[in-house]
Design an enzyme around this catalytic site. Structure first.
Site, short mmCIF file in Angstrom:
data_model
loop_
_atom_site.label_atom_id
_atom_site.label_comp_id
_atom_site.label_asym_id
_atom_site.label_seq_id
_atom_site.Cartn_x
_atom_site.Cartn_y
_atom_site.Cartn_z
N ASP A 79 0.70 10.38 -15.18
CA ASP A 79 -0.05 10.03 -16.39
C ASP A 79 0.78 10.36 -17.63
OD1 ASP A 79 -1.98 9.83 -18.52
OD2 ASP A 79 -3.55 10.04 -17.03
N SER A 129 -5.80 5.65 -20.85
CA SER A 129 -5.65 5.63 -19.39
C SER A 129 -6.74 4.85 -18.68
CB SER A 129 -5.65 7.07 -18.85
OG SER A 129 -4.54 7.79 -19.33
N HIS A 190 -11.72 12.08 -14.20
CA HIS A 190 -10.95 11.61 -15.34
C HIS A 190 -10.62 10.13 -15.16
CE1 HIS A 190 -7.96 12.70 -18.67
NE2 HIS A 190 -9.10 13.25 -19.01
N GLU A 306 -11.01 23.71 -10.22
CA GLU A 306 -11.24 24.32 -11.53
C GLU A 306 -12.50 23.71 -12.14
OE1 GLU A 306 -9.97 26.65 -13.38
OE2 GLU A 306 -8.14 27.17 -12.32
N GLU A 349 -2.27 11.49 -8.56
CA GLU A 349 -1.99 11.50 -10.00
C GLU A 349 -1.51 12.87 -10.47
OE1 GLU A 349 -4.07 10.77 -14.37
OE2 GLU A 349 -5.16 11.78 -12.76
N HIS A 358 0.30 15.55 -25.13
CA HIS A 358 -0.67 15.53 -26.24
C HIS A 358 -0.58 16.82 -27.07
CE1 HIS A 358 -2.80 11.80 -25.79
NE2 HIS A 358 -3.14 12.03 -24.53
N ASP A 395 0.74 5.07 -16.23
CA ASP A 395 -0.24 4.23 -16.91
C ASP A 395 0.20 3.86 -18.32
OD1 ASP A 395 -0.43 6.90 -17.56
OD2 ASP A 395 -2.60 7.02 -17.39
N HIS A 396 0.94 4.77 -18.95
CA HIS A 396 1.40 4.54 -20.32
C HIS A 396 2.46 5.57 -20.65
CE1 HIS A 396 -0.77 8.16 -21.46
NE2 HIS A 396 -1.83 7.68 -20.80
N HIS A 475 -0.35 8.41 -27.38
CA HIS A 475 0.36 7.59 -26.40
C HIS A 475 1.36 6.69 -27.11
CE1 HIS A 475 -3.37 7.79 -23.51
NE2 HIS A 475 -2.80 8.98 -23.72
#
Length: 512
Positions: A79, A129, A190, A306, A349, A358, A395-396, A475
């Site tokens: 990701d 995403s 997610h 978690e 993933e 981020h 994905d990006h 992104h």
């Protein structure tokens, strides 16, 4: 372009006190071990480079496309893993091993077939995403913010979204009797893992507590419920990731952190519901119980490690490996799914590469990229590539850069130096790092810019400087890479649309 909602921003933004993700309270960051001394470039000559190039050419010519049918498909998604992350991750991994990072061959580099992938969504130059994952697993480009529905849908509008559900490769596989599984270091609800099973007008609806009353009244179902109640085949055989809080009620204490509660407003314990419906399955929430699962005796496996996302790889290893690694989850998933004689489809993933970016924190992003390489290696050692198609993509990308003119062998997390150890100075007389971000939380006032040459830029919590001040780095809209090995892998070539990945996987499995 959709603005980030507060819920999405909270799930993506990695502020400094939150780097130890998953702990009930902010924990001090572990002291990073010193990076190995940079390796000197291998001694070579013009003749040496020519011979190396000839050897690589022979390897390329020796590769014979496999046009057969795939029994299994394993889809790896990093990701936010753009080309700059791939490059920096390769150099970082090599340097951590004391090798020449620039020429190091990472596991992803060993896959023989490659394509560039366009990542725009139906309504945005730069995607999130949700539509990108939908494109990869369902073959349809759609809107930023929605999952498992076509571009005719309207974000946040259940009535306008319900008629436009698109079927994923995973649903197709289950309906044909294959086994299916999802593994993620993010919450299992997610956007990326949810694309395999969910149809929703808003990616933030991971739990019913996040849904507006109007959506509930319209009959919308949250993503966690959709996973447990998935109607295809006999349901997902393997689900491993974070997000425990989305499955237990707000009145119930978390089994690991007693002071934390679940988030479900409907009072349902979906983990218990799933366990009751799968008496020969196993529900686990820590590494010890995960390791104890015997795939030969267990029909299904649900692991929620978690309350929110799983830990970054750097924090996981520093805190005593209380959670399974991505490689361990991948190996267990393959062992579980391989029991099905018809085959399987698995998504793996590395979800937290994106989260570290981020937060403007390259160190964690690169370490999670290395963890994805380890998971890929584990998979390639566990399967027969004559019958298993492996695809690795993203994905990006992110607005993450590798810049300056650092000398070969310069630490990738360090300041630009040429020669190594002599920082190159910017116009303000201060050093600058090789890695940086075009925007994000690392932006500083130009007149008061701290000098990275005087900081430990390899420290775990070091935040690279950025140009535009934003709470969360964004992104990027550039193409990403898809790599593949196995049946039909040779179809990954040139520049392709992101939704074409679905069609290659579908054809490889022989689905009409």
């Amino acid at each position: 372009m959709r603005k980030l909602s507060s819920a999405l921003l909270a799930s993506s933004l990695i502020a400094a006190p939150l780097f130890a993700q998953g702990a009930p309270t902010a924990a001090p960051a572990p002291t990073p071990t010193a990076a190995p001394a940079p390796a000197k470039p291998p001694i070579s000559t013009s003749e040496g480079y020519l011979k190396a190039g000839q050897a690589e050419l022979q390897r390329l010519r020796a590769d014979k496309p496999n046009d057969g049918k795939a029994r299994n498909v394993i889809l790896f998604i990093g990701d936010g893993m753009g080309v700059s992350t791939l490059t920096a991750g390769r150099i970082f991994e090599g340097q951590q091993l004391g090798l020449d990072g620039e020429s190091y061959v990472a596991q992803m580099d060993r896959l023989p077939h490659t394509a560039l992938v366009k990542t725009y969504s139906h309504d945005a130059q730069v995607p999130d995403s949700a539509p990108t994952a939908t494109a990869i697993v369902s073959g349809v480009k759609t809107l930023n913010g929605v999952i498992g529905v076509g571009p005719e849908a309207i974000e946040n509008d259940c009535a306008a979204t319900a008629p436009f559900k698109v079927q994923s490769l995973f649903g197709m596989a289950e309906d044909r009797g294959l086994a299916t599984g999802i593994v993620s270091t993010a919450t299992i609800t997610h956007a990326t893992p949810a694309s395999t099973y969910a149809h929703v007008a808003q990616r933030d609806w991971e739990v019913d507590a996040n849904m507006p009353a109007a959506a509930k009244a319209a009959g919308c179902t949250d993503i966690a419920r959709q996973m447990v109640e998935w109607p295809h085949g006999d349901g997902l055989e393997v689900m491993l990731g974070g997000g425990r809080q989305h499955f237990i009620p707000a009145t119930m204490a978390d089994p690991e952190y007693a002071e934390r509660k679940g988030k479900r407003a409907d009072g349902r314990d979906l983990a218990a519901t799933w366990a009751a419906a799968n008496p020969k399955g196993a529900y686990v929430w820590n590494r010890d119980s995960f390791v104890a699962v015997d795939p030969k005796k267990t029909t299904k496996l649900l692991g929620l490690f978690e309350p929110s996302h799983m830990q970054f790889e750097a924090d996981r290893t520093a805190s005593g490996n209380k959670e399974p690694s991505l490689a361990e989850m991948t190996t267990k998933a393959i062992a579980m799914l391989s029991k099905n004689q018809k085959g399987y489809v698995l998504m793996v993933e590395a979800g937290r590469i994106d989260h570290a970016h981020h937060g403007g924190n390259a160190r964690r992003a690169l370490q999670d990229t290395v963890a994805l390489n380890a998971a890929l290696k584990a998979a390639m050692e566990s399967v027969d590539l004559r019958e298993t198609l492996i695809v690795v993509t993203s994905d990006h990308s992110h607005v993450f850069t590798i810049a300056g003119y650092p000398e070969r062998g310069n630490p990738i997390l360090g300041v630009v130096s040429a020669p190594v150890g002599t920082p190159t100075l910017a116009m303000d007389g201060k050093g600058f790092t090789t890695l940086g971000y075009a925007n994000g939380p690392g932006a500083v006032n130009a007149a008061e810019r701290p000098d990275p040459a005087k900081a430990d830029t390899s420290a775990l919590n070091y935040r690279q400087q950025s140009l535009i001040p934003l709470m969360s780095e964004t992104h990027g809209g550039d193409d990403v890479v898809a790599r593949a090995a196995g049946p039909k892998a040779h179809l990954f070539k040139g520049t392709i649309e992101q939704n074409t990945i679905f069609h290659i996987m579908r054809v490889a499995l022989g689905f009409k």
